[in-house]
Design a protein around this motif. Structure first.
Motif, PDB file in Angstrom:
ATOM      1  N   ARG A 285     -72.791  11.193  50.208  1.00 44.77           N
ATOM      2  CA  ARG A 285     -71.961  11.388  49.744  1.00 44.77           C
ATOM      3  C   ARG A 285     -70.531  11.450  50.134  1.00 44.77           C
ATOM      4  NH1 ARG A 285     -68.914  16.130  47.496  1.00 44.77           N
ATOM      5  NH2 ARG A 285     -69.447  16.630  45.133  1.00 44.77           N
ATOM      6  N   GLU A 286     -70.455  11.244  50.996  1.00 42.02           N
ATOM      7  CA  GLU A 286     -68.424  11.563  51.164  1.00 42.02           C
ATOM      8  C   GLU A 286     -68.011   9.919  51.331  1.00 42.02           C
ATOM      9  OE1 GLU A 286     -66.376  13.854  51.970  1.00 42.02           O
ATOM     10  OE2 GLU A 286     -67.678  15.612  51.187  1.00 42.02           O
ATOM     11  N   ALA A 287     -68.908   8.740  51.916  1.00 36.30           N
ATOM     12  CA  ALA A 287     -68.302   7.875  51.475  1.00 36.30           C
ATOM     13  C   ALA A 287     -68.956   6.958  50.615  1.00 36.30           C
ATOM     14  CB  ALA A 287     -70.013   6.949  52.634  1.00 36.30           C
ATOM     15  N   PHE A 288     -69.939   7.763  49.811  1.00 31.08           N
ATOM     16  CA  PHE A 288     -69.411   7.504  48.565  1.00 31.08           C
ATOM     17  C   PHE A 288     -68.405   7.647  47.737  1.00 31.08           C
ATOM     18  CE2 PHE A 288     -69.569   8.408  43.252  1.00 31.08           C
ATOM     19  CZ  PHE A 288     -70.505   7.194  42.963  1.00 31.08           C
ATOM     20  N   ILE A 289     -67.598   9.165  47.826  1.00 30.56           N
ATOM     21  CA  ILE A 289     -66.216   9.184  46.868  1.00 30.56           C
ATOM     22  C   ILE A 289     -65.512   8.635  48.529  1.00 30.56           C
ATOM     23  CG2 ILE A 289     -64.833  11.573  46.953  1.00 30.56           C
ATOM     24  CD1 ILE A 289     -67.250  12.635  46.767  1.00 30.56           C
ATOM     25  N   ASP A 290     -64.963   8.467  49.100  1.00 33.28           N
ATOM     26  CA  ASP A 290     -63.720   7.279  49.950  1.00 33.28           C
ATOM     27  C   ASP A 290     -64.292   6.020  48.851  1.00 33.28           C
ATOM     28  OD1 ASP A 290     -63.651   9.752  51.558  1.00 33.28           O
ATOM     29  OD2 ASP A 290     -64.792   8.593  52.930  1.00 33.28           O
ATOM     30  N   GLY A 291     -64.828   5.216  49.006  1.00 39.15           N
ATOM     31  CA  GLY A 291     -64.995   4.221  48.742  1.00 39.15           C
ATOM     32  C   GLY A 291     -65.038   4.176  47.254  1.00 39.15           C
ATOM     33  N   LEU A 292     -65.238   5.361  46.223  1.00 40.11           N
ATOM     34  CA  LEU A 292     -64.856   5.446  44.977  1.00 40.11           C
ATOM     35  C   LEU A 292     -63.804   5.521  44.513  1.00 40.11           C
ATOM     36  CD1 LEU A 292     -65.586   4.979  42.348  1.00 40.11           C
ATOM     37  CD2 LEU A 292     -66.214   7.880  42.343  1.00 40.11           C
TER      38      LEU A 292
ATOM     39  N   PHE B  42     -71.247   1.880  48.069  1.00 40.80           N
ATOM     40  CA  PHE B  42     -71.153   2.601  48.898  1.00 40.80           C
ATOM     41  C   PHE B  42     -71.202   3.698  49.990  1.00 40.80           C
ATOM     42  CE2 PHE B  42     -67.979   1.586  44.836  1.00 40.80           C
ATOM     43  CZ  PHE B  42     -66.754   1.026  46.107  1.00 40.80           C
ATOM     44  N   GLY B  43     -72.059   4.553  50.121  1.00 41.05           N
ATOM     45  CA  GLY B  43     -72.299   5.860  50.895  1.00 41.05           C
ATOM     46  C   GLY B  43     -73.587   5.169  51.730  1.00 41.05           C
ATOM     47  N   SER B  44     -74.061   4.202  51.896  1.00 41.85           N
ATOM     48  CA  SER B  44     -74.963   3.077  53.192  1.00 41.85           C
ATOM     49  C   SER B  44     -74.125   4.028  54.655  1.00 41.85           C
ATOM     50  CB  SER B  44     -74.971   1.726  52.548  1.00 41.85           C
ATOM     51  OG  SER B  44     -75.188   1.449  54.351  1.00 41.85           O
ATOM     52  N   ALA B  45     -75.619   4.122  55.467  1.00 47.36           N
ATOM     53  CA  ALA B  45     -75.464   4.153  56.475  1.00 47.36           C
ATOM     54  C   ALA B  45     -74.598   2.992  57.447  1.00 47.36           C
ATOM     55  CB  ALA B  45     -76.453   5.061  57.368  1.00 47.36           C
ATOM     56  N   SER B  46     -75.202   1.969  57.021  1.00 46.62           N
ATOM     57  CA  SER B  46     -74.390   0.596  57.238  1.00 46.62           C
ATOM     58  C   SER B  46     -72.889   0.264  57.374  1.00 46.62           C
ATOM     59  CB  SER B  46     -75.221  -0.450  57.146  1.00 46.62           C
ATOM     60  OG  SER B  46     -74.339  -1.260  57.138  1.00 46.62           O
ATOM     61  N   ILE B  47     -72.433  -0.088  57.546  1.00 49.13           N
ATOM     62  CA  ILE B  47     -70.790  -0.217  57.847  1.00 49.13           C
ATOM     63  C   ILE B  47     -70.428  -1.201  57.415  1.00 49.13           C
ATOM     64  CG2 ILE B  47     -68.759  -0.438  59.015  1.00 49.13           C
ATOM     65  CD1 ILE B  47     -68.955   2.669  58.741  1.00 49.13           C
ATOM     66  N   ALA B  48     -71.672  -2.089  57.790  1.00 52.36           N
ATOM     67  CA  ALA B  48     -71.474  -3.476  56.703  1.00 52.36           C
ATOM     68  C   ALA B  48     -71.847  -3.752  55.041  1.00 52.36           C
ATOM     69  CB  ALA B  48     -72.914  -4.440  57.885  1.00 52.36           C
TER      70      ALA B  48
ATOM     71  N   GLN C 283     -71.046  -0.814  53.229  1.00 52.24           N
ATOM     72  CA  GLN C 283     -69.662  -0.493  52.891  1.00 52.24           C
ATOM     73  C   GLN C 283     -68.662  -0.956  52.673  1.00 52.24           C
ATOM     74  OE1 GLN C 283     -68.049   3.848  55.289  1.00 52.24           O
ATOM     75  NE2 GLN C 283     -70.754   4.023  55.175  1.00 52.24           N
ATOM     76  N   LYS C 284     -68.732  -1.734  53.678  1.00 53.70           N
ATOM     77  CA  LYS C 284     -67.157  -3.220  53.547  1.00 53.70           C
ATOM     78  C   LYS C 284     -67.847  -4.067  52.221  1.00 53.70           C
ATOM     79  CE  LYS C 284     -65.496  -3.396  58.131  1.00 53.70           C
ATOM     80  NZ  LYS C 284     -66.137  -3.741  59.275  1.00 53.70           N
ATOM     81  N   LYS C 285     -69.197  -4.245  52.438  1.00 55.75           N
ATOM     82  CA  LYS C 285     -69.096  -5.174  51.567  1.00 55.75           C
ATOM     83  C   LYS C 285     -69.701  -4.620  50.185  1.00 55.75           C
ATOM     84  CE  LYS C 285     -71.828  -8.928  49.581  1.00 55.75           C
ATOM     85  NZ  LYS C 285     -71.644 -10.488  49.517  1.00 55.75           N
ATOM     86  N   ALA C 286     -69.520  -3.298  50.193  1.00 55.89           N
ATOM     87  CA  ALA C 286     -69.699  -2.520  48.333  1.00 55.89           C
ATOM     88  C   ALA C 286     -68.572  -2.870  48.034  1.00 55.89           C
ATOM     89  CB  ALA C 286     -70.608  -1.278  48.683  1.00 55.89           C
ATOM     90  N   LYS C 287     -66.917  -2.823  49.319  1.00 65.52           N
ATOM     91  CA  LYS C 287     -65.681  -2.364  48.911  1.00 65.52           C
ATOM     92  C   LYS C 287     -65.423  -4.111  48.527  1.00 65.52           C
ATOM     93  CE  LYS C 287     -64.569   1.646  51.794  1.00 65.52           C
ATOM     94  NZ  LYS C 287     -64.124   1.719  52.703  1.00 65.52           N
TER      95      LYS C 287
END
Length: 286
Positions: free
Chosen positions: A127-134, A80-86, A88-92
């Protein structure tokens, strides 16, 4: 009655699920924890057809062994916390598919890997991206009645119950819980494992039983494949803590003997070490 399960990766890799259920039953376990790790082969399980899922449900009923939880470590590769938007989308997408799979298999718990990132550099952004994804994942999990339970990890991002509670304060949902690994909790020198269990007891859904070698100034620790009794985990002390706290959830023996022809011997050795300690702590094994 304490229900004890076995990790899928403790059992032979190239057997059918029916054989896996029968083996678990034969060895006296109540359930299996399924692995969906970062390999393509196990990630492909997220796309199992309806017929395959129906077959597994049937086999669980036939053997009286369930898949109680899914260890979703595929986010190590696609965090979720990846710098890559792709990524992040895959994680979701991985999480969405895992929630649907859990729902269709009647699995109660998805163990979420507590990594913001694993192969990338950590940052405030990760960290912020991880929390957003979660947060987004919790919304979907709540719709399906599936618990997302964050594992206490072999990684400084989520290596204590205290750090889980910092995240829990950001997400007010009963569908976000914690899955302590007694080995991981014990390996970090800054942790007092009993105190950590006390802090998080209200949110614990399941417990991993695993031994570890601790981190020191000149050793990075060892978080897997440590024979029970040779590592740093005070199993009896921690099990007594859990009993005092009235923890009555499941226990999962975590091992990686799936390619070992003597896997049964390894599992029986683990049981011989752990079961007397569970009983001494006051647990009656189902």
């Amino acid at each position: 009655m304490a229900q004890i399960g076995i990790y899928e990766k403790a059992l032979p890799k190239n057997i059918s699920w029916k054989e896996r259920f029968e083996l678990a039953k034969e060895m006296g376990f109540s359930f299996i924890e399924m692995s969906i790790d970062e390999t393509d082969a196990r990630l492909a399980r997220l796309d199992w057809p309806t017929e395959m899922i129906a077959k597994l449900r049937e086999e669980m009923l036939e053997t009286d062994i369930r898949i109680h939880s899914i260890c979703l470590s595929g986010h190590r590769r696609f965090p979720f916390g990846s710098a890559s938007i792709a990524n992040q989308k895959k994680a979701k997408a991985i999480m969405q598919k895992a929630i649907k799979l859990a729902h269709n298999l009647n699995v109660k718990i998805i163990q979420v890997a507590g990594y913001d990132v694993y192969y990338e550099k950590k940052s405030m952004f990760s960290r912020e991206a991880f929390i957003d994804g979660l947060k987004e994942s919790i919304k979907m999990a709540s719709e399906y009645g599936v618990l997302l339970s964050i594992e206490i990890m072999d990684d400084p991002f989520m290596n204590s119950m205290t750090k889980f509670l910092e995240i829990k304060q950001q997400i007010h949902s009963p569908y976000l819980q914690v899955y302590p690994d007694l080995g991981n909790l014990s390996a970090w020198p800054e942790n007092n494992p009993s105190v950590e269990l006390e802090r998080g007891i209200d949110y614990i859904t399941a417990i991993h039983l695993k031994d570890t070698y601790p981190l020191t100034q000149d050793f990075p620790g060892q978080f897997r494949d440590v024979p029970f009794g040779q590592g740093c985990v005070d199993f009896l002390g921690l099990l007594k803590t859990l009993k005092r706290l009235e923890y009555d959830g499941t226990f999962l023996i975590e091992m990686w003997s799936e390619t070992n022809p003597d896997f049964k011997k390894e599992i029986e050795a683990a049981k011989s070490y752990l079961y007397p300690k569970l009983k001494e702590a006051g647990y009656v094994i189902a």
